[in-house]
Design an enzyme around this catalytic site. Sequence first.
Site, mmCIF file in Angstrom:
data_model
loop_
_atom_site.group_PDB
_atom_site.id
_atom_site.type_symbol
_atom_site.label_atom_id
_atom_site.label_comp_id
_atom_site.label_asym_id
_atom_site.label_seq_id
_atom_site.Cartn_x
_atom_site.Cartn_y
_atom_site.Cartn_z
ATOM 1 N N PHE A 113 7.431 -53.410 53.740
ATOM 2 C CA PHE A 113 6.020 -53.031 53.666
ATOM 3 C C PHE A 113 5.245 -54.205 53.100
ATOM 4 C CE2 PHE A 113 4.300 -48.468 53.727
ATOM 5 C CZ PHE A 113 4.970 -48.170 54.902
ATOM 6 N N GLN A 233 -9.328 -48.655 47.810
ATOM 7 C CA GLN A 233 -8.534 -49.290 48.865
ATOM 8 C C GLN A 233 -9.007 -48.845 50.245
ATOM 9 O OE1 GLN A 233 -4.020 -48.605 49.809
ATOM 10 N NE2 GLN A 233 -4.240 -50.533 48.698
ATOM 11 N N HIS A 235 -7.704 -48.977 53.941
ATOM 12 C CA HIS A 235 -6.488 -49.227 54.713
ATOM 13 C C HIS A 235 -6.852 -49.970 55.986
ATOM 14 C CE1 HIS A 235 -2.691 -48.571 56.773
ATOM 15 N NE2 HIS A 235 -2.192 -48.063 55.662
ATOM 16 N N LEU A 245 -5.103 -42.030 59.791
ATOM 17 C CA LEU A 245 -4.269 -43.157 59.382
ATOM 18 C C LEU A 245 -3.215 -43.510 60.421
ATOM 19 C CD1 LEU A 245 -3.352 -45.075 57.026
ATOM 20 C CD2 LEU A 245 -1.811 -43.219 56.337
ATOM 21 N N GLU A 248 1.372 -47.980 57.797
ATOM 22 C CA GLU A 248 1.800 -49.360 57.604
ATOM 23 C C GLU A 248 3.214 -49.568 58.135
ATOM 24 O OE1 GLU A 248 2.059 -52.406 53.810
ATOM 25 O OE2 GLU A 248 0.430 -50.970 53.957
ATOM 26 N N ARG A 281 -2.700 -54.905 51.565
ATOM 27 C CA ARG A 281 -3.693 -54.193 52.368
ATOM 28 C C ARG A 281 -5.098 -54.775 52.236
ATOM 29 N NH1 ARG A 281 -1.649 -47.931 51.361
ATOM 30 N NH2 ARG A 281 0.104 -48.036 52.829
ATOM 31 N N HIS A 346 -9.151 -45.264 51.949
ATOM 32 C CA HIS A 346 -7.815 -44.657 51.955
ATOM 33 C C HIS A 346 -7.381 -44.146 50.586
ATOM 34 C CE1 HIS A 346 -3.719 -43.914 53.185
ATOM 35 N NE2 HIS A 346 -3.225 -44.806 52.346
ATOM 36 N N ARG A 381 -3.449 -51.343 45.444
ATOM 37 C CA ARG A 381 -2.157 -50.660 45.527
ATOM 38 C C ARG A 381 -1.341 -51.191 46.692
ATOM 39 N NH1 ARG A 381 0.001 -46.636 48.524
ATOM 40 N NH2 ARG A 381 -1.940 -45.809 49.390
#
Length: 610
Positions: A113, A233, A235, A245, A248, A281, A346, A381
């Site tokens: 990730f 955040q 995304h 969404l 990721e 991100r 997000h 994050r």
Amino acid sequence: MYEHDVIVVGAGGAGLRAAIAAHEEGADVALVTKLHPVRSHTGAAEGGINAAIRDGDSWEDHAYDTMKGSDYLGDAPAIETLCQDSPKETIQLEHWGMAFSREEDGSVSQRPFGGLSFPRTTYAGAETGHHLLHTMYEQVVKRGIQVYDEWYVTRLAVTNQENPEERDCHGVIAYDIKSGEVQGFTARNGVILATGGLGQVFDHTTNAVANTGDGAAMAYRAGVPLEDMEFIQFHPTTLPSTGVLISEGVRGEGGILYNSEGERFMFEHGYANNEGELASRDVVARAELTEVNNGRGINDEYVHLDMRHLGEERIIDRLENILHLAEDFEGVNALEEPMPVKPGQHYAMGGVETDENGETCISGLYAAGECACVSVHGANRLGGNALPELIVFGARAGRHAAGKDLGEPEITTGKTDDIEIGEVETPVEPGAVGTPEDAVADGGATMAKPSQTVETALEAERARVERLLEKDDGVQQAELRAKLQKSMTANVNVFRNEEGLKQALRDIREVREEFENVYVNDPSRTFNTDLIHTIEMRNLIDLAEAITLGALVRDEFRGAHWRQENQERRDDVWLKHTLLSWNNGTPELWFKPSILEGEDKEYEPKIRSY
């Protein structure tokens, strides 16, 4: 009136884990939740759970990646707690029957990730949150834990003392969506807020309609500071038409981002020369919008995410639900063509100030999950760190609220004099938030017995609901919500500047004034969504202001917070957390230092590159 040892507000990942942990300590636990547990927004989490469970990986490496990802604003004790506890909590889920994806040898699968130095994201296809919810709800049912589902908690029952650190939380007040009844819940030990995110402050979000920041707003008005609210955040991969969404995990499996000219821009335009699509991100989201703003976006709005090269077998095995999302919402067959994606709100890195045990500065009040800020994520994050936060800090809050001594944390709540901050100037006066009557009623009165505190708060809330239902003209919440969301999306998005932030504050002030004349069009008592949305609207106003004030005062570029006028990270000034206190309806900004010293090492701020 209902009474339990521990009352958990919200039944997503953090709430379910907190309830199980408190029950295991022998407490009489109840979950009071606006939604049925398996409808909670945790079920929309697609990616996975970061946990150092393989040879070659370590919790120390996970902690370093998390601190780097936070742009050195995370607190080391909280980060190290997360990374040390995540492996055992993840293994516990597996022992409870969670259906993790597996390798051919039977071991649990892990994928790379963004921002991770090791492929440590444990997953269950692209439906990890869905499986996590169902696994833990099974444990709640097995243990006979009481669940009050479709009860919307609208007020905390807190003793009304001048000093928030001397206040006590004795319970909550909730509205039964099914019957229209307003009732009190007394907590003998404590209340745990696990109400999730606040995405409905924005109009393009991955968050559910129910994510209105209820817990954070209630705690704020009761006297608990909100921490680091400016860090939101966005995304990088959401579907343009809906904000749904796209995990990721697509990029983790090898998905590629292209602009309108067919360039793999993360590499070709130098945004992340090493990690490319798997940069953190905030980096990827800014890169996408920069491409669009420079005329290389598709339809001047989005870029393409391509996974066709992964092959049908691999896609169906690991990312099948992504195919359905692309087809259902964009009419795209992702096996044959790329998907349109753009950044969308997000996650909120900030929230209710807590320590690693979930404690707030109000005795008996805890918070865990996205509504809380234990300061694991700092300014940004990492993907795969949200779900372990739920289970790690949900479990710790549950145990502590039940009475288990977990030891003294290394951080404390409340103001500090470690940093001299001087006067904070706000170009637009925030004004009073709500009416003085609301501010007093939120706290209740100081009483000898907890039940009396709950009864006082109950009477105030019943009166508020009656006033809303009896008023028959004015402005409706839907109009105000649209106005607020439009301004926040326009002015407090990925790219921010001073004038835009000042405009957002002006718009919030205007919406707040108009909200004084709000009315509920539906007079019914059962399943009254107009009433629910009206109550939620006040929370959105308060949180929008908190986000914008924090963004305006932090004149630097750190993590997810990008300022047009201040495009450098200023460690000499801003290695500190922004805190906002209610202050009788006139928000007061102050600061406390971030903690970079961990168990046996100090994290030295470095240039963050991918």
